[in-house]
Design an enzyme around this catalytic site. Structure first.
Site, PDB file in Angstrom:
ATOM      1  N   SER A 114      28.450  21.339  22.797  1.00 39.41           N
ATOM      2  CA  SER A 114      27.187  21.162  22.065  1.00 39.41           C
ATOM      3  C   SER A 114      27.302  20.009  21.074  1.00 39.41           C
ATOM      4  O   SER A 114      28.384  19.691  20.593  1.00 39.41           O
ATOM      5  CB  SER A 114      26.853  22.438  21.294  1.00 39.41           C
ATOM      6  OG  SER A 114      26.941  23.561  22.121  1.00 39.41           O
TER       7      SER A 114
HETATM    8  N1  SAH Z   1      31.032  26.402  22.309  1.00 34.91           N
HETATM    9  C1  SAH Z   1      31.331  25.569  23.438  1.00 34.91           C
HETATM   10  C2  SAH Z   1      30.085  25.190  24.199  1.00 34.91           C
HETATM   11  C3  SAH Z   1      30.247  25.485  25.640  1.00 34.91           C
HETATM   12  S1  SAH Z   1      28.778  25.409  26.618  1.00 34.91           S
HETATM   13  C4  SAH Z   1      32.151  24.372  23.008  1.00 34.91           C
HETATM   14  O1  SAH Z   1      32.412  24.184  21.823  1.00 34.91           O
HETATM   15  O2  SAH Z   1      32.561  23.616  23.888  1.00 34.91           O
HETATM   16  C5  SAH Z   1      28.457  27.121  26.895  1.00 34.91           C
HETATM   17  C6  SAH Z   1      29.468  27.877  27.688  1.00 34.91           C
HETATM   18  O3  SAH Z   1      28.946  29.178  27.893  1.00 34.91           O
HETATM   19  C7  SAH Z   1      29.773  27.327  29.076  1.00 34.91           C
HETATM   20  O4  SAH Z   1      31.136  27.027  29.169  1.00 34.91           O
HETATM   21  C8  SAH Z   1      29.402  28.477  30.012  1.00 34.91           C
HETATM   22  O5  SAH Z   1      30.272  28.623  31.127  1.00 34.91           O
HETATM   23  C9  SAH Z   1      29.499  29.679  29.086  1.00 34.91           C
HETATM   24  N2  SAH Z   1      28.777  30.865  29.520  1.00 34.91           N
HETATM   25  C10 SAH Z   1      27.568  30.982  30.120  1.00 34.91           C
HETATM   26  N3  SAH Z   1      27.280  32.265  30.357  1.00 34.91           N
HETATM   27  C11 SAH Z   1      28.336  33.002  29.884  1.00 34.91           C
HETATM   28  C12 SAH Z   1      28.647  34.396  29.843  1.00 34.91           C
HETATM   29  N4  SAH Z   1      27.829  35.335  30.351  1.00 34.91           N
HETATM   30  N5  SAH Z   1      29.818  34.768  29.289  1.00 34.91           N
HETATM   31  C13 SAH Z   1      30.683  33.864  28.761  1.00 34.91           C
HETATM   32  N6  SAH Z   1      30.454  32.529  28.803  1.00 34.91           N
HETATM   33  C14 SAH Z   1      29.296  32.102  29.345  1.00 34.91           C
END
Ligand code: SAH
Length: 272
Positions: A114
């Site tokens: 993000s």
């Molecule tokens: N906080 C992260 C942002 C990652 S983007 C950072 O700092 O990089 C959001 C993430 O949520 C993705 O990797 C995606 O695979 C994950 N995601 C989506 N649905 C999910 C679920 N049900 N449980 C766990 N992770 C999930």
């Protein structure tokens, strides 16, 4: 915003990770350190010849923080954490030169890290919850969507303990690697479906999701402590898009407030 910026034991633990947690002043005293060199170092590669971008990462982080402050982020603990964690270590080395721009970046498997202003906004909202206002830290934290682990590193500086869940195994593994492959201190990375939360360590004072669904999973609300706050992107039919939803558990029940329009990757079910 009151309270200690570096509560508890985490800063010490994070000092051993990816160069995070080092006071900016220490880094500023060193000769200029190219970002690529730092990323290689964090990834455990041999030092080699610096081939990087000629930017001192503490300096560019300080510039990023100044921009966020100018844009209205006023939560000091969050700004200080953003100044400490090396964001470039969490993105592909080819993208390291964009790591401190206010942009989301690909982290593989169609997922993104993000953008800093959104991370800052979500963490600042968490800090305005009752528990955080009282204690000056985020307490027991649950993050859904570890991705590359960047926000988990920030949360580890801001909370007392952190559980971060990722449904995609390759990203879970990447985060373990980025965070030095260790489940150190109070930061626990879990491969699983975050829609179920993580009952063994519930309840949580702070819950934050980095992926958005059509509604809030019931488990997150059940696992939210009294005085705790949840911040998550949720689709809002009335606004025709995702909006940050803030939920507080107060003695009289759950209180919901809608905040900014946002654009997060979808919250999916199951693991892969
Ligand atoms: N906080 C992260 C942002 C990652 S983007 C950072 O700092 O990089 C959001 C993430 O949520 C993705 O990797 C995606 O695979 C994950 N995601 C989506 N649905 C999910 C679920 N049900 N449980 C766990 N992770 C999930």
């Amino acid at each position: 915003m009151k309270g200690p910026a570096r509560p508890g034991r985490f800063p010490l633990a994070l000092d051993r990770l990816a160069g995070a947690g080092k006071p900016a002043s220490t880094e500023l005293l060193r000769p200029q350190r190219p970002l690529q060199h730092a990323a290689d170092h964090a990834a455990g590669k041999s030092a080699g010849v610096p081939q990087g971008l000629g930017l001192d990462s503490a300096t560019v982080r300080a510039r990023m923080v100044a921009r966020l402050r100018a844009d209205g982020i006023a939560c000091e603990p969050v700004l200080q954490a953003l100044a400490q964690v090396d964001r470039h270590v969490f993105v592909d080395s080819a993208l390291a030169n964009q790591a401190y721009e206010d942009t989301s970046l690909p982290i593989g498997l169609s997922q993104t890290i993000s953008k800093p202003s959104v991370v800052a906004r979500m963490l600042a909202l968490l800090f305005e919850g009752e528990s955080a206002r009282t204690t000056g830290h985020l307490g027991r934290v649950l993050e859904i969507g570890t991705g590359c682990g960047y926000q988990a590193a920030l949360l580890a500086l801001l909370g007392r303990s952190v559980v971060s869940i990722e449904r995609l195994k390759p990203l879970h593994d990447k985060a373990l690697h980025n965070l030095d492959g260790r489940r150190h201190g109070g930061l626990r990375l879990v491969h699983g479906d975050g829609r179920l939360g993580h009952a063994p360590r519930a309840p949580y004072d702070s819950i934050v999701a980095a992926a958005g669904g059509d509604e809030l999973p019931e488990a997150w609300l059940e696992q939210l402590a009294l005085g705790g706050r949840l911040v998550a992107p949720v689709h809002d039919a009335a606004r025709g898009g995702q909006v940050l939803l803030v939920v507080d558990r107060q003695p009289q029940g759950l209180v919901r407030r809608w905040h900014d329009a946002v654009h997060f990757v979808p919250l999916k079910s199951g693991t892969a």
